[in-house]
Design an enzyme around this catalytic site. Sequence first.
Site, mmCIF file in Angstrom:
data_model
loop_
_atom_site.group_PDB
_atom_site.id
_atom_site.type_symbol
_atom_site.label_atom_id
_atom_site.label_comp_id
_atom_site.label_asym_id
_atom_site.label_seq_id
_atom_site.Cartn_x
_atom_site.Cartn_y
_atom_site.Cartn_z
ATOM 1 N N ASP A 351 0.848 -1.190 0.000
ATOM 2 C CA ASP A 351 0.000 0.000 0.000
ATOM 3 C C ASP A 351 0.885 1.242 0.000
ATOM 4 O OD1 ASP A 351 -2.345 1.493 0.136
ATOM 5 O OD2 ASP A 351 -2.535 1.306 2.313
ATOM 6 N N GLU A 354 2.502 4.912 -4.188
ATOM 7 C CA GLU A 354 2.482 5.819 -5.354
ATOM 8 C C GLU A 354 3.834 6.504 -5.612
ATOM 9 O OE1 GLU A 354 -1.116 4.531 -4.106
ATOM 10 O OE2 GLU A 354 0.073 5.900 -2.883
ATOM 11 N N ASP A 431 -8.999 3.748 -1.935
ATOM 12 C CA ASP A 431 -9.832 4.160 -0.802
ATOM 13 C C ASP A 431 -11.116 4.835 -1.279
ATOM 14 O OD1 ASP A 431 -7.808 3.165 0.744
ATOM 15 O OD2 ASP A 431 -6.926 5.112 1.190
#
Length: 714
Positions: A351, A354, A431
């Site tokens: 997670d 990015e 999310d």
Amino acid sequence: MRKKWSLLHVTALIFITQVTWAGDVKTEKVTLVGERIVEFIPEKYDVARTPSLILSNEPVKQGEIPADWTLIPRFTTVDGKANASLDVPAGTSLYGGGEVTGPLLRNGQKTKMWNTDNGMYRVDGGARLYQTHPWVLGVRPDGTAFGVLFDSFCKAELVTNSDKIEFKTEGAPFRTYIIDRESPQAVLKGLAELTGTISMPPRWAIGYHQSRFSYVPEARVKDIADTFRKKKIPCDVIWFDINYMDEFRVFTINDKDFPDPKRMNNYLHDQGFHSVFMIDPGVKVDENYFVYKTGKEQDVFVRDIYRNEFHGKVWPGDCAFPDFTRPETRSWWAGLYKDFMANGIDGIWNDMNEPSVFDGPGGSMPESNIHLGGGNLPTGNHLMYHNAYGRLMVEASRDGMMAANPDKRPFLLSRSNIIGGQRYAAMWTGDNEATYEHMKLSVPMSITLGLSGQPFNGPDIGGFAGNTTSDLWGNWLGFGAFFPFSRGHASCDTNNKEPWAFGKELEKESRMALERRYRLIPYLYTAFYAAHTDGQPIMAPVFFADPKDQTLRSEEQAFMLGTDILVIPAFAKNPSLPKGIWEELSLIKGDTKGKYQAKLKVRGGAIVPVGKVIQNVNENSFDPLTLVVCLDKDGKAEGSLYWDKGDGWEFQKGNYKQLTFKAELAGAHNLIVKMTDSKGEEQFDCGMIKVEVLHNGRVYKSSGDMAKGITVNL
């Protein structure tokens, strides 16, 4: 053919170069690299400036360009930034672009390719999300199709107007690949030939997953597992978000909540569960912390413009970030998994990759940060490598998982990636929010990912952020049980979102939805094998049932599961559905009348293998195996079943079983169902097989030994 191509080539070059004063760039090389796959390389393309992390292998010339080839991209530069465009044939429906919000039909849309931690899709209205897929699928009015792959992971904007596709980057010149074939399915097979396919997952990964930010302590985890089994609600996986860590330090487990993680995971295994643990890229800056200490000693972290170790704030506070462009860093990172997974951990969740940096510009690193590269990757700034950060991380993570457990198929989920990254990780859509808008949006989002080379995907069912109502949960799980990746997940500040958390009625509806999924495990597993072998989506748009039917092109409520089942969510209003024979499928008593259950329909001409209701995939699905038959207008049907041990790599050595079944009328009222082909060396005894024929709204049943053929009286 050479003379025809020579004339076409000259025409193309005249077109491409006629306005070079306006910034146009010559096409330096045009090469056939696959069946109706053409590579276009612009002048001044330099692999050292635009390395490919998208392609699975470097393309090889395979012959001459087809004489009828008409799709020719135009390359331009604007202020030193490389672009490409392609004129679109009139009436073409455009799809793709990967992880996107908005409609399934992408005509008239813009997508920003800059992977962003975009909670609830509110940044830029969802125009940029967590992944980058510079890919467009075009379907012409006659059902033939083409695809355009821009081989660049640089910061960019993808514009899909009805008359032109444009890809505008902030980087160097890049190659472009165009696939032109007879159907959208054939084009996606071509995309898989370029970018690779998903690895065959362990079978437990296609069961239902239950997650929360976070399930702590150990007693809470056991209670969740015990409740699933006590209430007989099928589930295979329980997830561990960041609260399991020691002050959010990756590769650690806090001994207050989990004093003996191996014991806990053994408990889950004994109950038929697997566990997935989160690992983020941010490494807490702490000289006494082994991950940071060894990383600093080996100089693995990203540097700022002054060549100092870059620090940014994430969950643990100040963090350093591995420079995954370096082979040495990827090896170091992979090596961290051995001891971690020795705790009995089954899967990994990457997670925040990015990468998300709380105090960084735009929520990430400065674009001026330095990545040193190595191997076939040059030194470059973060502007160049930002979108590829998650892709390189999951490659390293998968290598570590394979080294830790070489006899097991790894299951890895990632939030950030690029097209081609499906070779390393599944993904979810980030999310989202507990709203009906996001519930409905989850359908075109997941379909689009499947049309962009990533078939193993799904949303947070029920919505991650915000409280979920019982009605929203029921609606979402009613069709969410049929996403390729089916997981309920919730933020720490929201209400409980387990299947039993919304009262007895919703508990019953939840059980029914998941029992339907688990009865379809044989069919789903077969669809995953098709995705693994030729890149076909597991969740597909309804127009895949009839690419020539333009009334289906914008349908984004209903969807196809595999090639033979149509899923119509309970929320769907006046969906556009394919014509022809489609018989309603009931898998659980009462499911066709369930308030929240999606309608399931079977395509005429299909045979769908289904199993019995099981609580997890370790149980035997085939007691008995049921073949659901839906005849076409000629009274025939065909289907297949793929099966192997569900884990490990023996299937690559021929230890699998792939069966083909056919049904055909013998006379006016007798249907004969028999097995017509068997491949693979796996010992596989179906035993007594049930047959259910769906015909004119009625169900006709029989059973018998498939070796002798089974007769059904209609």
